[in-house]
Design a protein around this motif. Structure first.
Motif, PDB file in Angstrom:
ATOM      1  N   LEU A  81       0.848  -1.187   0.000  1.00 32.95           N
ATOM      2  CA  LEU A  81       0.000   0.000   0.000  1.00 32.95           C
ATOM      3  C   LEU A  81       0.881   1.233   0.000  1.00 32.95           C
ATOM      4  O   LEU A  81       2.096   1.149   0.176  1.00 32.95           O
TER       5      LEU A  81
ATOM      6  N   SER B 129      -4.534   7.220   0.847  1.00 30.89           N
ATOM      7  CA  SER B 129      -3.835   5.940   0.791  1.00 30.89           C
ATOM      8  C   SER B 129      -4.441   5.036  -0.279  1.00 30.89           C
ATOM      9  O   SER B 129      -5.624   5.161  -0.614  1.00 30.89           O
TER      10      SER B 129
ATOM     11  N   TYR C 116      -4.399   0.848  -1.561  1.00 27.99           N
ATOM     12  CA  TYR C 116      -4.002  -0.531  -1.336  1.00 27.99           C
ATOM     13  C   TYR C 116      -3.623  -1.157  -2.681  1.00 27.99           C
ATOM     14  O   TYR C 116      -4.311  -0.976  -3.685  1.00 27.99           O
TER      15      TYR C 116
ATOM     16  N   LYS D  94      -5.974  -5.798   3.059  1.00 29.89           N
ATOM     17  CA  LYS D  94      -7.099  -4.903   3.356  1.00 29.89           C
ATOM     18  C   LYS D  94      -7.810  -5.373   4.613  1.00 29.89           C
ATOM     19  O   LYS D  94      -8.051  -6.561   4.795  1.00 29.89           O
TER      20      LYS D  94
ATOM     21  N   THR E 267      -2.778  -0.880   7.800  1.00 27.97           N
ATOM     22  CA  THR E 267      -3.134   0.520   7.601  1.00 27.97           C
ATOM     23  C   THR E 267      -1.861   1.338   7.479  1.00 27.97           C
ATOM     24  O   THR E 267      -0.908   1.101   8.234  1.00 27.97           O
TER      25      THR E 267
END
Length: 125
Positions: free
Chosen positions: A49, A56, A58, A64, A68
């Motif tokens: 990511l 942001s 991914y 996912k 984070t």
């Protein structure tokens, strides 16, 4: 030349959490896209990511809901910024060396331009 230094790796139990840090030697992260990728032994590099001023992105579905990315870009008076990778519900298949890297813009097919020495994450009981 920009410098990126990863830290925070280690041994984590399955289901556990870990936060990795990437120290970036720039004054303002708004001018850069910073991504995380990983490489496990015998496997291809895998982009995960990325974050920039627009948010942001991914690159893979497998992280996912578990990983984070965030950044600290508050103090523009020094060339010490940070990007973080918060990982939860870690699995054995997450074991790899994790790298932060720059991209011209966030994208799974965009080349990684500069990266650090990496930090090892091992998920095992």
């Amino acid at each position: 030349q920009m410098e990126l230094v990863e830290s925070g790796g280690g041994l984590v139990q399955p289901g556990g959490s870990r936060t990795l840090s990437c120290a970036v030697s720039v004054f303002d992260l708004d001018f850069y896209s910073i991504a995380w990728f990983r490489q496990a032994p015998g496997k291809e590099r895998e982009g995960l990511l990325c974050i920039n001023s627009r948010g942001s992105t991914y690159f893979v579905d497998s992280v996912k809901g578990r990983f984070t990315i965030s950044r600290d870009n508050d103090n523009k008076n020094n060339a010490k910024k940070a990007v973080y990778l918060q990982m939860t519900n870690l699995k054995a298949e997450d074991t790899a060396v994790y790298y932060c890297a720059t991209q011209n813009s966030c994208g799974p097919d965009h080349p990684f331009l500069y990266w650090g020495q990496g930090t090892q994450v091992t998920v095992a009981s």
